[in-house]
Design a protein around this motif. Structure first.
Motif, PDB file in Angstrom:
ATOM      1  N   SER A   1      12.593 127.289  84.514  1.00  0.00           N
ATOM      2  CA  SER A   1      13.619 128.328  84.643  1.00  0.00           C
ATOM      3  C   SER A   1      13.414 129.410  83.585  1.00  0.00           C
ATOM      4  N   GLU A   2      13.889 130.580  83.886  1.00  0.00           N
ATOM      5  CA  GLU A   2      13.838 131.742  82.991  1.00  0.00           C
ATOM      6  C   GLU A   2      15.251 132.316  82.890  1.00  0.00           C
ATOM      7  N   GLN A   3      15.627 132.771  81.715  1.00  0.00           N
ATOM      8  CA  GLN A   3      16.932 133.381  81.493  1.00  0.00           C
ATOM      9  C   GLN A   3      16.829 134.903  81.638  1.00  0.00           C
ATOM     10  N   VAL A   4      17.817 135.492  82.303  1.00  0.00           N
ATOM     11  CA  VAL A   4      17.860 136.943  82.522  1.00  0.00           C
ATOM     12  C   VAL A   4      19.246 137.438  82.107  1.00  0.00           C
ATOM     13  N   GLN A   5      19.279 138.529  81.372  1.00  0.00           N
ATOM     14  CA  GLN A   5      20.547 139.174  81.033  1.00  0.00           C
ATOM     15  C   GLN A   5      20.668 140.404  81.930  1.00  0.00           C
ATOM     16  N   ALA A   6      21.611 140.373  82.860  1.00  0.00           N
ATOM     17  CA  ALA A   6      21.841 141.480  83.791  1.00  0.00           C
ATOM     18  C   ALA A   6      23.178 142.113  83.430  1.00  0.00           C
ATOM     19  N   GLY A   7      23.161 143.044  82.493  1.00  0.00           N
ATOM     20  CA  GLY A   7      24.408 143.639  82.018  1.00  0.00           C
ATOM     21  C   GLY A   7      25.247 142.568  81.358  1.00  0.00           C
ATOM     22  N   PRO A   8      26.508 142.413  81.799  1.00  0.00           N
ATOM     23  CA  PRO A   8      27.376 141.400  81.183  1.00  0.00           C
ATOM     24  C   PRO A   8      27.136 139.978  81.702  1.00  0.00           C
ATOM     25  N   TYR A   9      26.176 139.810  82.622  1.00  0.00           N
ATOM     26  CA  TYR A   9      25.966 138.510  83.260  1.00  0.00           C
ATOM     27  C   TYR A   9      24.671 137.854  82.790  1.00  0.00           C
ATOM     28  N   ARG A  10      24.795 136.589  82.434  1.00  0.00           N
ATOM     29  CA  ARG A  10      23.609 135.800  82.098  1.00  0.00           C
ATOM     30  C   ARG A  10      23.245 135.015  83.358  1.00  0.00           C
ATOM     31  N   LEU A  11      21.979 135.100  83.740  1.00  0.00           N
ATOM     32  CA  LEU A  11      21.507 134.513  84.996  1.00  0.00           C
ATOM     33  C   LEU A  11      20.318 133.601  84.705  1.00  0.00           C
ATOM     34  N   THR A  12      20.256 132.465  85.372  1.00  0.00           N
ATOM     35  CA  THR A  12      19.118 131.558  85.254  1.00  0.00           C
ATOM     36  C   THR A  12      18.333 131.603  86.555  1.00  0.00           C
ATOM     37  N   ALA A  13      17.071 132.007  86.467  1.00  0.00           N
ATOM     38  CA  ALA A  13      16.170 132.009  87.622  1.00  0.00           C
ATOM     39  C   ALA A  13      15.354 130.726  87.570  1.00  0.00           C
ATOM     40  N   GLY A  14      15.462 129.905  88.631  1.00  0.00           N
ATOM     41  CA  GLY A  14      14.759 128.627  88.679  1.00  0.00           C
ATOM     42  C   GLY A  14      13.636 128.650  89.704  1.00  0.00           C
ATOM     43  N   PHE A  15      12.578 127.894  89.419  1.00  0.00           N
ATOM     44  CA  PHE A  15      11.392 127.849  90.267  1.00  0.00           C
ATOM     45  C   PHE A  15      11.077 126.398  90.595  1.00  0.00           C
ATOM     46  N   SER A  16      10.763 126.102  91.859  1.00  0.00           N
ATOM     47  CA  SER A  16      10.458 124.722  92.251  1.00  0.00           C
ATOM     48  C   SER A  16       9.007 124.347  91.981  1.00  0.00           C
ATOM     49  N   THR A  17       8.157 125.317  91.674  1.00  0.00           N
ATOM     50  CA  THR A  17       6.755 125.071  91.329  1.00  0.00           C
ATOM     51  C   THR A  17       6.410 125.961  90.149  1.00  0.00           C
ATOM     52  N   TRP A  18       5.711 125.389  89.179  1.00  0.00           N
ATOM     53  CA  TRP A  18       5.290 126.187  88.030  1.00  0.00           C
ATOM     54  C   TRP A  18       3.941 125.697  87.561  1.00  0.00           C
ATOM     55  N   PRO A  19       2.989 126.528  87.289  1.00  0.00           N
ATOM     56  CA  PRO A  19       3.036 127.975  87.397  1.00  0.00           C
ATOM     57  C   PRO A  19       3.004 128.425  88.862  1.00  0.00           C
ATOM     58  N   VAL A  20       3.486 129.636  89.082  1.00  0.00           N
ATOM     59  CA  VAL A  20       3.522 130.204  90.429  1.00  0.00           C
ATOM     60  C   VAL A  20       2.127 130.699  90.773  1.00  0.00           C
ATOM     61  N   LYS A  21       1.682 130.375  91.992  1.00  0.00           N
ATOM     62  CA  LYS A  21       0.361 130.816  92.457  1.00  0.00           C
ATOM     63  C   LYS A  21       0.535 131.649  93.723  1.00  0.00           C
ATOM     64  N   ALA A  22      -0.345 132.611  93.912  1.00  0.00           N
ATOM     65  CA  ALA A  22      -0.276 133.486  95.074  1.00  0.00           C
ATOM     66  C   ALA A  22      -0.382 132.667  96.367  1.00  0.00           C
ATOM     67  N   MET A  23       0.382 133.072  97.365  1.00  0.00           N
ATOM     68  CA  MET A  23       0.377 132.466  98.702  1.00  0.00           C
ATOM     69  C   MET A  23       0.797 130.992  98.694  1.00  0.00           C
ATOM     70  N   GLN A  24       1.471 130.545  97.656  1.00  0.00           N
ATOM     71  CA  GLN A  24       1.942 129.167  97.577  1.00  0.00           C
ATOM     72  C   GLN A  24       3.463 129.186  97.710  1.00  0.00           C
ATOM     73  N   SER A  25       3.976 128.508  98.727  1.00  0.00           N
ATOM     74  CA  SER A  25       5.412 128.517  98.989  1.00  0.00           C
ATOM     75  C   SER A  25       6.173 127.753  97.922  1.00  0.00           C
ATOM     76  N   LEU A  26       7.312 128.300  97.533  1.00  0.00           N
ATOM     77  CA  LEU A  26       8.182 127.634  96.580  1.00  0.00           C
ATOM     78  C   LEU A  26       9.611 128.113  96.790  1.00  0.00           C
ATOM     79  N   ASP A  27      10.542 127.435  96.159  1.00  0.00           N
ATOM     80  CA  ASP A  27      11.949 127.818  96.205  1.00  0.00           C
ATOM     81  C   ASP A  27      12.309 128.517  94.905  1.00  0.00           C
ATOM     82  N   PHE A  28      13.143 129.552  95.019  1.00  0.00           N
ATOM     83  CA  PHE A  28      13.715 130.241  93.874  1.00  0.00           C
ATOM     84  C   PHE A  28      15.218 129.990  93.907  1.00  0.00           C
ATOM     85  N   THR A  29      15.820 129.737  92.765  1.00  0.00           N
ATOM     86  CA  THR A  29      17.279 129.679  92.667  1.00  0.00           C
ATOM     87  C   THR A  29      17.728 130.650  91.589  1.00  0.00           C
ATOM     88  N   PHE A  30      18.880 131.257  91.814  1.00  0.00           N
ATOM     89  CA  PHE A  30      19.434 132.225  90.874  1.00  0.00           C
ATOM     90  C   PHE A  30      20.885 131.840  90.625  1.00  0.00           C
TER      91      PHE A  30
END
Length: 184
Positions: free
Chosen positions: A39-68
């Motif tokens: 997961s990666e942390q993002v500050q979007a103005g007053p909101y703190r957001l966690t972006a999650g990845f079902s596969t890491w590292p991300v590779k081109a043309m490889q399907s994965l899920d993202f959660t925000f």
């Protein structure tokens, strides 16, 4: 000749039935929940957001899920996600609930088509007003052989089946009527 054609059609039908039956147990299983491995942390103005990845590292043309997941949940909030490709191409979509985890926003089985530095830009609206934030991820080279070679190899069984059908059809189809020679 009809017998051979019927045998060939029966064989094709049996192969189709076996392949459907082999896939049936997998279709009956419920969807697995999203498993976030990075997961990666993002500050979007007053909101703190966690972006999650079902596969890491991300590779081109490889399907994965993202959660925000915004801090405090998605209730009362809305927003958009803009995917900015390394070549500058952009794709913008509204943030929607993930189909397998309805408590968060996300993308289900998404693949990023090219390697390089991608930017995920979030524009959120909520009770604390609007906010924008970016997270950059590096997408690595596509795994496996090049796409052209993969397609060529995967089409060989289909070409073999077509060859088998055409050969069987030509052997069993009656020859065209030839004009008979006149006898004196």
């Amino acid at each position: 000749m009809r017998r051979t054609a019927l045998t060939l059609l029966s064989l094709i039908g049996a192969i189709g039935l076996i392949s459907v039956m082999a896939g049936a147990p997998a279709m009956a299983q419920p969807y697995e929940p999203v498993k976030v491995v990075h997961s990666e942390q993002v500050q979007a103005g007053p909101y703190r957001l966690t972006a999650g990845f079902s596969t890491w590292p991300v590779k081109a043309m490889q399907s994965l899920d993202f959660t925000f997941v915004p801090e405090g949940g998605i209730g009362g909030k809305s927003g958009t996600l803009t995917l900015i490709a390394p070549d500058g191409g952009r794709q913008q979509d509204n943030l929607v609930r993930h189909p397998r985890n309805r408590k968060v926003w996300g993308l289900d089985i998404q693949a990023l088509p090219q390697e390089g530095r991608w930017t995920l830009r979030f524009a959120l609206n909520g009770p604390s007003g609007p906010g924008t934030g970016d997270v950059a991820i590096t997408v690595q080279e596509q795994p496996g052989p090049p796409m052209g070679i993969s397609w060529a190899i995967s089409s060989l069984p289909l070409l073999g089946l077509v060859t088998l059908i055409v050969t069987g059809w030509r052997r069993t189809w009656p020859p065209s009527a030839q004009p008979q020679e006149e006898r004196p």
